[in-house]
Design a protein around this motif. Structure first.
Motif, mmCIF file in Angstrom:
data_model
loop_
_atom_site.group_PDB
_atom_site.id
_atom_site.type_symbol
_atom_site.label_atom_id
_atom_site.label_comp_id
_atom_site.label_asym_id
_atom_site.label_seq_id
_atom_site.Cartn_x
_atom_site.Cartn_y
_atom_site.Cartn_z
ATOM 1 N N GLN A 185 44.980 40.182 42.855
ATOM 2 C CA GLN A 185 44.294 39.623 44.025
ATOM 3 C C GLN A 185 44.468 40.463 45.291
ATOM 4 O O GLN A 185 43.557 40.555 46.105
ATOM 5 C CB GLN A 185 44.850 38.215 44.279
ATOM 6 C CG GLN A 185 44.294 37.556 45.520
ATOM 7 C CD GLN A 185 44.055 36.075 45.318
ATOM 8 O OE1 GLN A 185 44.734 35.427 44.530
ATOM 9 N NE2 GLN A 185 43.072 35.541 46.004
ATOM 10 N N THR A 186 45.641 41.075 45.456
ATOM 11 C CA THR A 186 45.897 41.831 46.691
ATOM 12 C C THR A 186 45.803 43.348 46.468
ATOM 13 O O THR A 186 46.347 44.128 47.232
ATOM 14 C CB THR A 186 47.291 41.485 47.256
ATOM 15 O OG1 THR A 186 48.255 41.732 46.217
ATOM 16 C CG2 THR A 186 47.367 40.030 47.678
ATOM 17 N N HIS A 187 45.124 43.762 45.384
ATOM 18 C CA HIS A 187 45.018 45.193 45.061
ATOM 19 C C HIS A 187 43.565 45.653 44.946
ATOM 20 O O HIS A 187 43.039 45.822 43.851
ATOM 21 C CB HIS A 187 45.757 45.499 43.747
ATOM 22 C CG HIS A 187 47.230 45.300 43.865
ATOM 23 N ND1 HIS A 187 47.852 44.111 43.543
ATOM 24 C CD2 HIS A 187 48.198 46.124 44.314
ATOM 25 C CE1 HIS A 187 49.147 44.212 43.777
ATOM 26 N NE2 HIS A 187 49.384 45.432 44.240
ATOM 27 N N PRO A 188 42.896 45.838 46.117
ATOM 28 C CA PRO A 188 41.477 46.205 46.077
ATOM 29 C C PRO A 188 41.203 47.507 45.304
ATOM 30 O O PRO A 188 40.148 47.626 44.685
ATOM 31 C CB PRO A 188 41.095 46.355 47.559
ATOM 32 C CG PRO A 188 42.367 46.353 48.318
ATOM 33 C CD PRO A 188 43.400 45.666 47.490
ATOM 34 N N GLU A 189 42.149 48.451 45.301
ATOM 35 C CA GLU A 189 41.903 49.692 44.539
ATOM 36 C C GLU A 189 41.802 49.400 43.055
ATOM 37 O O GLU A 189 40.953 49.958 42.360
ATOM 38 C CB GLU A 189 42.997 50.738 44.805
ATOM 39 C CG GLU A 189 42.805 51.536 46.086
ATOM 40 C CD GLU A 189 43.354 50.824 47.311
ATOM 41 O OE1 GLU A 189 44.043 49.790 47.145
ATOM 42 O OE2 GLU A 189 43.072 51.293 48.439
ATOM 43 N N GLN A 190 42.690 48.511 42.569
ATOM 44 C CA GLN A 190 42.613 48.098 41.152
ATOM 45 C C GLN A 190 41.282 47.419 40.862
ATOM 46 O O GLN A 190 40.649 47.656 39.838
ATOM 47 C CB GLN A 190 43.693 47.054 40.836
ATOM 48 C CG GLN A 190 45.046 47.591 40.526
ATOM 49 C CD GLN A 190 46.026 46.425 40.245
ATOM 50 O OE1 GLN A 190 45.634 45.263 40.067
ATOM 51 N NE2 GLN A 190 47.299 46.767 40.222
ATOM 52 N N GLN A 191 40.867 46.540 41.779
ATOM 53 C CA GLN A 191 39.605 45.801 41.577
ATOM 54 C C GLN A 191 38.425 46.775 41.506
ATOM 55 O O GLN A 191 37.551 46.640 40.647
ATOM 56 C CB GLN A 191 39.388 44.801 42.712
ATOM 57 C CG GLN A 191 40.455 43.713 42.783
ATOM 58 C CD GLN A 191 40.483 43.018 44.150
ATOM 59 O OE1 GLN A 191 39.556 43.143 44.943
ATOM 60 N NE2 GLN A 191 41.561 42.308 44.413
ATOM 61 N N ALA A 192 38.416 47.766 42.416
ATOM 62 C CA ALA A 192 37.334 48.755 42.439
ATOM 63 C C ALA A 192 37.292 49.510 41.120
ATOM 64 O O ALA A 192 36.234 49.714 40.513
ATOM 65 C CB ALA A 192 37.536 49.734 43.603
ATOM 66 N N HIS A 193 38.465 49.902 40.654
ATOM 67 C CA HIS A 193 38.552 50.694 39.430
ATOM 68 C C HIS A 193 38.058 49.900 38.214
ATOM 69 O O HIS A 193 37.444 50.455 37.313
ATOM 70 C CB HIS A 193 40.000 51.143 39.221
ATOM 71 C CG HIS A 193 40.207 51.966 38.004
ATOM 72 N ND1 HIS A 193 39.818 53.292 37.935
ATOM 73 C CD2 HIS A 193 40.714 51.656 36.790
ATOM 74 C CE1 HIS A 193 40.102 53.760 36.728
ATOM 75 N NE2 HIS A 193 40.642 52.790 36.018
ATOM 76 N N ALA A 194 38.310 48.592 38.207
ATOM 77 C CA ALA A 194 38.049 47.784 37.010
ATOM 78 C C ALA A 194 36.695 47.077 37.003
ATOM 79 O O ALA A 194 36.213 46.662 35.948
ATOM 80 C CB ALA A 194 39.158 46.727 36.862
ATOM 81 N N LEU A 195 36.048 46.925 38.183
ATOM 82 C CA LEU A 195 34.922 45.989 38.294
ATOM 83 C C LEU A 195 33.755 46.294 37.351
ATOM 84 O O LEU A 195 33.278 45.411 36.632
ATOM 85 C CB LEU A 195 34.408 45.945 39.740
ATOM 86 C CG LEU A 195 33.214 45.004 39.937
ATOM 87 C CD1 LEU A 195 33.629 43.556 39.687
ATOM 88 C CD2 LEU A 195 32.626 45.139 41.334
ATOM 89 N N PHE A 196 33.262 47.531 37.351
ATOM 90 C CA PHE A 196 32.046 47.808 36.579
ATOM 91 C C PHE A 196 32.291 47.683 35.081
ATOM 92 O O PHE A 196 31.431 47.200 34.341
ATOM 93 C CB PHE A 196 31.481 49.180 36.937
ATOM 94 C CG PHE A 196 30.789 49.206 38.275
ATOM 95 C CD1 PHE A 196 30.073 48.121 38.741
ATOM 96 C CD2 PHE A 196 30.859 50.341 39.077
ATOM 97 C CE1 PHE A 196 29.430 48.151 39.972
ATOM 98 C CE2 PHE A 196 30.217 50.389 40.313
ATOM 99 C CZ PHE A 196 29.504 49.285 40.760
ATOM 100 N N ASP A 197 33.485 48.104 34.631
ATOM 101 C CA ASP A 197 33.801 47.936 33.214
ATOM 102 C C ASP A 197 33.874 46.439 32.885
ATOM 103 O O ASP A 197 33.389 45.997 31.840
ATOM 104 C CB ASP A 197 35.130 48.627 32.886
ATOM 105 C CG ASP A 197 35.412 48.600 31.399
ATOM 106 O OD1 ASP A 197 34.589 49.139 30.639
ATOM 107 O OD2 ASP A 197 36.433 48.009 30.994
ATOM 108 N N ALA A 198 34.423 45.656 33.801
ATOM 109 C CA ALA A 198 34.513 44.207 33.592
ATOM 110 C C ALA A 198 33.111 43.592 33.470
ATOM 111 O O ALA A 198 32.862 42.756 32.600
ATOM 112 C CB ALA A 198 35.279 43.557 34.738
#
Ligand code: TXA
Ligand code: MG
Length: 343
Positions: free
Chosen positions: A289-302
């Motif tokens: 939740q508090t790691h926007p870099e992780q979210q960016a990295h994972a979003l499109f694959d998700a």
């Protein structure tokens, strides 16, 4: 068309494969290649026919202009008619890297690249394979994201294979992309720098270098009917999986309760890792939740995984809009076609 696959571990280990891919580009062919943001579908940006083939392969509307990728600053004067001081400052601070600048274009840039506008978008990527391909082809490389128009941008070679096999001359597999979302697009063609698309370089970082920077309202709000887009890309539905996506702005407890109350077959949650234990529906997680870099990295694959899992309705936990979070929020809002529930 037969699509060649080149597996490139590094520019030092695989110079022959890189040279072959660069020659395909120099001859007017189409090559998908990795960058630090997402995979791009490249063609010689000074060859109008080659650029037209990009639009065909992607099924992309031809009024949506492309980014030209360069591998050193010496390529800039050939493409940009004016390089204002703000552009020099941004280049010093963020190039090579995930920043695209919109500048007045020269006559050498074909109209098909700029979608008929008198400006051109230029990016100097930091990914070594991307830079080596540009250097070896000796051309500015026009490259949109290497997905079929409308589907989520590709962050692995497999995503490119899924979308473009048989439609392009080659795909260069250089592993997964670091940032995972497309570059920040900032226009320096007007009086005040304007962010047209948020990305890996944040608005806060741009303001540190330039002072006043505006964010185009279309980044966070739907455009009114008939309104003219500063960045034509913003008017199209984008990044969308096949499922209907609803973005839910809520804290962890409220999000999980809301999703569980709406549980039925085909319903999925696109959530943070912290939400997982409390959810009673199938989940695809896109980082902490508090790691926007992780979210960016994972979003499109998700988003692509939700399609593979045949999700029909997806409740997505809304990210924060701070830092890189603004880019994550912008992409999710479009994936949800602006369907936002605030609890
Ligand atoms: O990270 C990226 O930028 C990736 C990689 C491959 O470099 N490329 C990418 O390209 O995302 P694409 O075509 O998917 O997105 C380009 C965006 C579109 O929203 C387009 O409308 C905008 O840049 N754009 C391009 N030229 C423009 C111009 N002259 N004025 C305003 N917007 C422009
Ligand atoms: Mg794209």
């Amino acid at each position: 068309m037969e699509t060649k696959l080149f597996k490139i571990n590094s520019i030092y280990e695989n110079p022959d494969e890189l040279e072959q891919a660069a020659q395909i580009l120099a001859r007017g062919g189409l090559v998908a290649f990795p960058t630090e943001t997402v995979y791009g579908l490249g063609a010689n940006g000074l060859n109008a026919d080659a650029v037209r083939a990009i639009y065909q392969a992607k099924g992309r509307p031809s009024d949506n202009p492309l980014i030209l990728h360069i591998c050193d600053l010496e390529m800039l004067p050939q493409l940009a008619r004016e390089v204002p001081e703000a552009a020099v400052k941004l280049a010093m601070a963020f190039w090579p890297g995930p920043l695209t600048m919109v500048l007045p274009k020269t006559d050498q840039v074909p109209d098909v690249v700029s979608g008929g506008l008198d400006t051109v978008a230029i990016r100097f990527p930091s990914h070594l394979i991307a830079r080596e391909l540009i250097r070896r082809s000796q051309k500015p490389i026009a490259a949109p994201s290497a997905n079929l128009s409308g589907s989520p941008s590709p962050t692995t070679a497999q995503h490119c294979i899924d979308d473009l096999m048989g439609r392009v001359d080659a795909i260069v597999d250089g592993g997964s992309c670091g940032v995972g979302l497309e570059s920040t697009v900032v226009s320096l063609a007007g009086e005040i720098p304007m962010v047209l698309r948020p990305g890996g370089v944040t608005v806060e970082q741009l303001r540190e270098v330039l002072g006043e920077v505006r964010v185009d309202p279309a980044v966070t709000h739907p455009m009114a009917q008939g309104q003219k887009a500063a960045s034509p890309g913003m008017k199209y539905k984008h990044y969308a999986p096949k499922a209907k996506v609803i973005l839910v702005e809520a804290d962890q407890d409220a999000f999980c309760q809301y999703v569980n109350a709406n549980k039925k077959p085909g319903v999925f949650a696109l959530c943070f890792s912290e939400d997982v234990p409390d959810l009673q529906v199938p989940v695809v997680c896109y980082g902490g939740q508090t790691h926007p870099e992780q979210q960016a990295h994972a979003l499109f694959d998700a988003l692509r995984r939700l399609d593979q899992e045949k999700a029909e309705l997806v409740y997505a936990h809304c990210p924060s809009q701070q830092g890189v979070g603004l880019a994550v929020y912008n992409r999710l809002l479009r994936a949800a076609a602006f369907d936002l529930v605030e609890l």
